[in-house]
Write an enzyme that holds these catalytic residues in place. Structure first.
Site: not given
Length: 289
Positions: A98-99
């Site tokens: 989830k960057r």
């Protein structure tokens, strides 16, 4: 010149193994149930055993970095060893990281996870577009150049997200659409522009399988013939979604859904995980028809 796109590889995995994707989430309670210590070594053993159970049974896995990162540098080393086993087994790896960021910072995240030969190299990562889908442009470019994939959060199952994801976009090309719909449409447009001969595009979205997607302004009744947006759908199994309902949940996109299951498989334990995976593969295959 890349040999194949991520979408091509997912399509091939679906054809050979079906749509099941096994999550690797070494919760402390799962490590205890598996008689493993709540340490980096325990998480490594857990992950490598799950990979061994997946090899020759499924085509995709989704390890959750957070459960390794909590052990610091030792956790990252454990994660790299799990990835090495996965690559050796021929599994496609979607790292749930989830960057999301801007400019050179988000580019650096992309380089860490998508660069061929990187210690953290995977086939795809999850990304967060809170600062706008366009903020991820450097990662889109990196993914395209390396034949990698991305999954952009669109409609997630946590209740706290609803107010944002169901809000309406005030202006621009997606004015009037929900935020979830705007993200989905932006991704779909990118897949269409990329072209290609495969049925699946390489940029996907994350849609929770336990949601009423109509509440988020998402109508998935008809999918495009080529370059369809792949959907990473957590929530099957333990969280309550049933794979038998795949068609009802995702309509025309049902054949583009990566059916993600974690606890419903992992809770079988190290001795029975292979059997649990095989059973879930059969159920997913029956639902696909």
């Amino acid at each position: 010149m890349i040999d194949s796109t991520f979408g091509d590889r997912v399509e091939a995995a679906f054809g050979r193994w079906g749509q099941l994707c096994v999550g690797i989430d070494p919760h402390a309670w799962l490590l205890s149930d598996w008689n493993l210590p709540d340490t980096a070594d325990g998480a490594e053993t857990f992950g490598r055993l799950v990979v061994a159970g997946c090899a020759g049974r499924v085509g995709l896995i989704k390890p959750q970095l957070a459960f390794y990162e909590r052990f610091g540098s030792r956790g990252y080393l454990a994660f790299e060893r799990v990835l090495a086993d996965a690559h050796a087994a021929g599994l496609l790896v979607i790292a749930d990281v989830k960057r999301g960021d801007l400019g050179t910072s988000v580019a650096a995240y992309g380089e860490a996870w998508l660069t061929p030969g990187s210690p953290l190299e995977v086939d795809a990562i999850t990304v967060n577009a809170y600062m706008g889908v366009g903020s991820l442009e450097p990662v889109f470019e990196l993914a395209a150049a390396a034949g990698k994939g991305l999954f952009v959060l669109s409609a997630t199952s946590n209740p706290e997200a609803s107010a944002i994801q169901r809000a309406r976009v005030p202006d621009g090309p997606h004015a009037g659409a929900t935020v979830a719909r705007a993200v989905f449409d932006d991704v779909a447009e990118r897949n269409a522009r990329a072209g290609g001969t495969g049925r699946l595009g390489s940029i996907g979205v994350v849609l929770g399988a336990t949601l009423d997607l109509a509440d988020f302004g998402l109508d998935l009744s008809v999918a495009p013939v080529g370059g369809a947006t792949p959907i990473l759908a957590p929530g099957f199994g333990h969280q309550g979604a049933h794979v038998a309902d795949l068609g009802n949940l995702f309509g025309g996109y049902a054949h583009s859904v990566i059916v993600s299951e974690s606890r419903s498989v992992l809770s079988a334990g190290p001795e029975r995980i292979g059997q649990a995976i095989a059973r879930r593969v059969l159920e997913a295959g029956a639902a696909r028809g």
